[in-house]
Design a protein around this motif. Structure first.
Motif, PDB file in Angstrom:
ATOM      1  N   MET A   1      -0.201   0.130 -10.554  1.00  0.00           N
ATOM      2  CA  MET A   1      -0.298  -0.639  -9.318  1.00  0.00           C
ATOM      3  C   MET A   1       0.851  -1.629  -9.144  1.00  0.00           C
ATOM      4  O   MET A   1       1.095  -2.105  -8.034  1.00  0.00           O
ATOM      5  CB  MET A   1      -1.634  -1.378  -9.264  1.00  0.00           C
ATOM      6  N   SER A   2       1.563  -1.921 -10.225  1.00  0.00           N
ATOM      7  CA  SER A   2       2.711  -2.824 -10.099  1.00  0.00           C
ATOM      8  C   SER A   2       3.846  -2.172  -9.316  1.00  0.00           C
ATOM      9  O   SER A   2       4.762  -2.846  -8.839  1.00  0.00           O
ATOM     10  CB  SER A   2       3.217  -3.242 -11.487  1.00  0.00           C
ATOM     11  N   GLN A   3       3.777  -0.843  -9.166  1.00  0.00           N
ATOM     12  CA  GLN A   3       4.799  -0.094  -8.448  1.00  0.00           C
ATOM     13  C   GLN A   3       4.376   0.240  -7.014  1.00  0.00           C
ATOM     14  O   GLN A   3       5.088   0.938  -6.302  1.00  0.00           O
ATOM     15  CB  GLN A   3       5.105   1.218  -9.189  1.00  0.00           C
ATOM     16  N   ILE A   4       3.196  -0.272  -6.600  1.00  0.00           N
ATOM     17  CA  ILE A   4       2.634   0.126  -5.311  1.00  0.00           C
ATOM     18  C   ILE A   4       2.404  -1.089  -4.425  1.00  0.00           C
ATOM     19  O   ILE A   4       1.785  -2.076  -4.834  1.00  0.00           O
ATOM     20  CB  ILE A   4       1.307   0.888  -5.524  1.00  0.00           C
ATOM     21  N   ASN A   5       2.896  -1.034  -3.195  1.00  0.00           N
ATOM     22  CA  ASN A   5       2.706  -2.083  -2.214  1.00  0.00           C
ATOM     23  C   ASN A   5       1.396  -1.842  -1.469  1.00  0.00           C
ATOM     24  O   ASN A   5       1.194  -0.764  -0.891  1.00  0.00           O
ATOM     25  CB  ASN A   5       3.896  -2.087  -1.238  1.00  0.00           C
ATOM     26  N   SER A   6       0.512  -2.818  -1.467  1.00  0.00           N
ATOM     27  CA  SER A   6      -0.822  -2.632  -0.882  1.00  0.00           C
ATOM     28  C   SER A   6      -0.767  -2.378   0.623  1.00  0.00           C
ATOM     29  O   SER A   6      -1.559  -1.601   1.165  1.00  0.00           O
ATOM     30  CB  SER A   6      -1.700  -3.858  -1.172  1.00  0.00           C
ATOM     31  N   GLU A   7       0.171  -3.010   1.317  1.00  0.00           N
ATOM     32  CA  GLU A   7       0.298  -2.790   2.758  1.00  0.00           C
ATOM     33  C   GLU A   7       0.787  -1.374   3.053  1.00  0.00           C
ATOM     34  O   GLU A   7       0.313  -0.733   3.996  1.00  0.00           O
ATOM     35  CB  GLU A   7       1.264  -3.814   3.367  1.00  0.00           C
ATOM     36  N   ASP A   8       1.725  -0.889   2.245  1.00  0.00           N
ATOM     37  CA  ASP A   8       2.209   0.482   2.404  1.00  0.00           C
ATOM     38  C   ASP A   8       1.091   1.479   2.123  1.00  0.00           C
ATOM     39  O   ASP A   8       0.963   2.505   2.804  1.00  0.00           O
ATOM     40  CB  ASP A   8       3.379   0.754   1.455  1.00  0.00           C
ATOM     41  N   LEU A   9       0.285   1.161   1.131  1.00  0.00           N
ATOM     42  CA  LEU A   9      -0.825   2.041   0.761  1.00  0.00           C
ATOM     43  C   LEU A   9      -1.836   2.135   1.900  1.00  0.00           C
ATOM     44  O   LEU A   9      -2.331   3.219   2.222  1.00  0.00           O
ATOM     45  CB  LEU A   9      -1.501   1.511  -0.507  1.00  0.00           C
ATOM     46  N   LEU A  10      -2.116   0.998   2.538  1.00  0.00           N
ATOM     47  CA  LEU A  10      -3.059   0.984   3.662  1.00  0.00           C
ATOM     48  C   LEU A  10      -2.500   1.774   4.838  1.00  0.00           C
ATOM     49  O   LEU A  10      -3.225   2.562   5.465  1.00  0.00           O
ATOM     50  CB  LEU A  10      -3.355  -0.450   4.094  1.00  0.00           C
ATOM     51  N   LEU A  11      -1.223   1.597   5.146  1.00  0.00           N
ATOM     52  CA  LEU A  11      -0.612   2.328   6.253  1.00  0.00           C
ATOM     53  C   LEU A  11      -0.658   3.834   5.999  1.00  0.00           C
ATOM     54  O   LEU A  11      -0.952   4.622   6.904  1.00  0.00           O
ATOM     55  CB  LEU A  11       0.827   1.867   6.475  1.00  0.00           C
ATOM     56  N   SER A  12      -0.394   4.229   4.765  1.00  0.00           N
ATOM     57  CA  SER A  12      -0.463   5.651   4.407  1.00  0.00           C
ATOM     58  C   SER A  12      -1.871   6.184   4.610  1.00  0.00           C
ATOM     59  O   SER A  12      -2.068   7.294   5.121  1.00  0.00           O
ATOM     60  CB  SER A  12      -0.043   5.854   2.945  1.00  0.00           C
TER      61      SER A  12
END
Length: 323
Positions: free
Chosen positions: A260-271
């Motif tokens: 999860m340190s490599q993942i942006n939460s906002e980008d994940l939500l948009l995806s």
């Protein structure tokens, strides 16, 4: 080559690299597709994580560029668009324009620079791994081959005796791969077969078989195991399988292998909004590395190893058929 691919791609919107992938209605225009999705979004109403208005805004943005239109109509990517996504990291990400000089939209950049980053990293891992096995006498296969750039781009300098085999159920992808083989000057080294991956006619034939983009569409573990059995049968003793799979997110599996340190939460939500709420995609078959290892072992593979992308979302797995 780009114009020829685009023309063929527009001629037929059907995507059937594997039968479970095909979804777009061949009699449905892009306008009809947009309207159908629009009505579904409106009927579903606002959701806790996204409003109807925001979904309709993203729907219109997706409809404004070719990749978005294809995703809307097919809920996945075919051989042409897979190649487009993979090649973006070498050109479009740097220039901000596509091969025909069109400026990429912001949503398009998001998809190509962020959403598809794991599969782009996977592509590089595949290429580097496979290159290490290039030598005289090899027989490499790609399934589904798409435009088969994964094999055609390899460096065969000093290698005279080799054979490349492209296997795909999609006739259009095979035709594009044939054209690309001509451009690379490898037509005499390449052969193509239109086959169902679950019904392969090959036995003890390939030195190395590379496969990406089938198991992620198949939720049935038994069917994926059968797919691996087909791969095992097609490889010669000592042959190498190079494949990949999608790992589940923490929301799906609390023991998720994601970094999860490599993942942006906002980008994940948009995806999530784009691919699940709007597109209702079909590539939702996630598996852990332990499940994948057991599946490969169960059909006879050994020396199973994992090579991880940065976020540990789309790992590569390699395995050997014992001699």
């Amino acid at each position: 080559m780009v114009k020829e691919i685009k023309a063929m791609n527009q001629k037929s919107q059907e995507f059937n690299e594997q039968r479970t992938l095909s979804h777009g209605n061949k009699n449905e225009t892009i306008e009809e597709t947009i309207e159908r999705i629009k009505q579904r979004i409106i009927q579903s109403g606002d959701k806790p994580h996204v409003t109807v208005a925001r979904q309709l805004e993203l729907l219109n943005e997706l409809a404004s560029f070719p990749l978005g239109q294809f995703l809307l109509q097919n809920r996945g990517v075919n051989g042409y668009w897979t190649d487009y996504v993979m090649e973006h990291q070498y050109r479009g990400r740097i220039t901000g324009i596509d091969a025909e000089g069109r400026i990429l939209t912001e949503l398009e950049k998001f998809l190509l620079d962020k959403k598809f980053l794991p599969t782009q990293q996977r592509y590089v891992i595949f290429s580097e791994f496979i290159q290490n096995y290039v030598r005289d006498g090899i027989v490499f296969a790609s399934l589904p081959c798409g435009v088969m750039k994964d094999l055609l781009k390899l460096d065969f300098t000093g290698i005279e005796n080799f054979r490349l085999v492209g296997i795909d159920i999609d006739y259009e992808s095979l035709e594009l791969a044939k054209k690309l083989a001509e451009e690379y000057g490898l037509s005499e080294k390449v052969e193509f077969h239109q086959e169902d991956a679950w019904k392969l006619p090959f036995e003890d034939e390939f030195t190395l078989l590379t496969s990406n983009g089938l198991n992620v569409y198949e939720a049935d573990d038994n069917k994926v195991t059968e797919l691996y059995r087909q791969f095992f049968q097609a490889l010669m003793p000592g042959g190498i399988l190079v494949t990949s799979f999608l790992t589940p997110s923490p929301n799906i599996n609390p023991n998720s292998e994601w970094d999860m340190s490599q993942i942006n939460s906002e980008d994940l939500l948009l995806s999530k909004i784009i691919f699940f709420d709007i597109l209702d995609v079909k590539f939702t078959a996630f598996r852990s590395s332990s499940t994948t290892k057991l599946q490969l072992q169960s059909v006879g593979f050994d020396e199973i190893e994992f090579i991880w992308d940065n976020a540990r979302r789309y790992p590569t797995v390699t395995a050997r058929k014992p001699k």
